[in-house]
Scaffold this active site. Structure first.
Site, short mmCIF file in Angstrom:
data_model
loop_
_atom_site.label_atom_id
_atom_site.label_comp_id
_atom_site.label_asym_id
_atom_site.label_seq_id
_atom_site.Cartn_x
_atom_site.Cartn_y
_atom_site.Cartn_z
N THR A 170 0.83 -1.20 0.00
CA THR A 170 0.00 0.00 0.00
C THR A 170 0.86 1.26 0.00
O THR A 170 0.48 2.28 -0.55
CB THR A 170 -0.94 0.01 1.22
OG1 THR A 170 -1.76 -1.16 1.17
CG2 THR A 170 -1.83 1.24 1.24
N TYR A 224 4.15 -11.95 6.96
CA TYR A 224 3.07 -11.53 6.07
C TYR A 224 2.78 -12.67 5.10
O TYR A 224 3.56 -12.93 4.19
CB TYR A 224 3.50 -10.26 5.34
CG TYR A 224 2.42 -9.56 4.56
CD1 TYR A 224 1.09 -9.97 4.56
CD2 TYR A 224 2.73 -8.43 3.80
CE1 TYR A 224 0.11 -9.31 3.86
CE2 TYR A 224 1.76 -7.74 3.09
CZ TYR A 224 0.46 -8.20 3.11
OH TYR A 224 -0.51 -7.53 2.39
N LYS A 234 0.42 -11.30 9.64
CA LYS A 234 -0.61 -10.58 8.89
C LYS A 234 -1.16 -11.59 7.90
O LYS A 234 -0.47 -12.05 6.99
CB LYS A 234 -0.04 -9.37 8.17
CG LYS A 234 -1.12 -8.62 7.36
CD LYS A 234 -0.57 -7.42 6.61
CE LYS A 234 -1.68 -6.76 5.79
NZ LYS A 234 -1.18 -5.63 4.99
#
Length: 294
Positions: free
Chosen positions: A50, A138, A166
């Site tokens: 992001t 992640y 995550k």
């Protein structure tokens, strides 16, 4: 069971603001981070996808951490993405993040090369041993091409600095088992699963949509923690149209956020076109208007 939340419950995967000429905007980043914390985020995650990490330099990544740390102060958990396709580069980024003032590392699997599980395990352990910072694994196979399998995560959980996941695996069964069987704190990386994963004992979320709707996403967790699960479900359902448009309509999440907040993206990304911007704004306004209904 009370899940440990090493970085709080609500973390925003923050965009990286750029100047009109395309350079890093550290002042804008600091201002955005301060606003996100004021509106309900416990912590900030920088330099993720992001944050357009594929197109920011190592120096820019470190400068971003320093700027946001200076803006939010020492008490806000600040994580930074360091995962790359090269273990040596990932270790270098991890050490630079520690020197810049990060509190933790978000480490995605090496992408494109699709290493087998033994190599993945060695990669995460190498990064965890490189600094004194806690590591968030992640797991996002849709982007990296490789899932971090549950058996691998069980072994990684034995490392004292590998503390969280995550989770973008879309496997609630596996997540629930690992939450129950390991000390790993599970953070949802998929907004549509924020409440389901939290209900299984998850720690909270790391969210792209939180760039524009941090308060609305946090209210879901607040309602659940207060024991009003029916209200939590209603509030969660309200966030889904915006989340789906931002994350599952074909636009990269970064582009969707910047369509709402403004600011350029770096190529190869391109800004959203007018119909997409109008649709995103309408969905956001509908979410805001729905807040007046209990």
């Amino acid at each position: 069971m009370t899940t440990e939340r090493p970085f709080g419950r609500a973390l925003c995967a923050m965009i990286t603001p750029f100047t009109p000429s395309g350079g890093l905007d550290p002042d804008g980043a600091g201002e955005l981070a301060v606003r996100l914390v004021a509106e309900g985020c416990d912590g900030i995650v920088l330099n993720g996808t992001t944050g357009e990490s594929p197109t920011t330099s190592d120096a820019e990544k470190a400068a971003l951490v320093r700027a946001v740390r200076a803006a939010v102060g020492p008490d806000v958990p600040l994580l930074t993405g360091v995962g790359t396709a090269d273990t040596r580069h990932t270790v270098e980024l991890a050490r630079a993040a520690e020197a810049a003032g990060a509190d933790g590392l978000l480490v995605a699997s090496p992408y494109y090369s699709r290493p087998p599980q033994a190599a993945l395990e060695a990669y995460f352990l190498r990064v965890a041993d490189a600094t004194g910072l806690p590591v968030v694994v992640y797991d996002i196979p849709g982007r990296t091409g490789t899932r971090v399998e549950p058996a691998t995560l069980r072994r990684l959980a034995e490392h004292p600095r590998i503390v969280a996941v995550k989770d973008c695996s879309y496997d609630l069964y596996a997540a629930g088992r690992l939450i129950a069987e390991t000390p790993l704190a599970y953070y949802s990386g998929c907004e549509e699963l924020n409440l389901p994963l939290y209900a299984l004992g998850g720690a909270g979320w790391i969210s792209t949509v939180a760039n524009v709707a941090p308060r609305q996403l946090r209210e879901v967790l607040d309602a659940f923690d207060a024991g009003d699960t029916a209200r939590a479900a209603r509030l969660h359902a309200r966030t889904l149209p915006l989340a789906e448009l931002m994350m599952a309509s074909g636009l990269p999440g970064t582009v969707a956020v910047k369509a709402l907040l403004g600011g350029p993206v770096r190529e190869p990304l391109q800004p959203a076109d007018r119909p997409a911007v109008d649709g995103l704004r309408a969905a956001y306004e509908a979410l805001v208007q729905a807040e007046s209904v209990v």
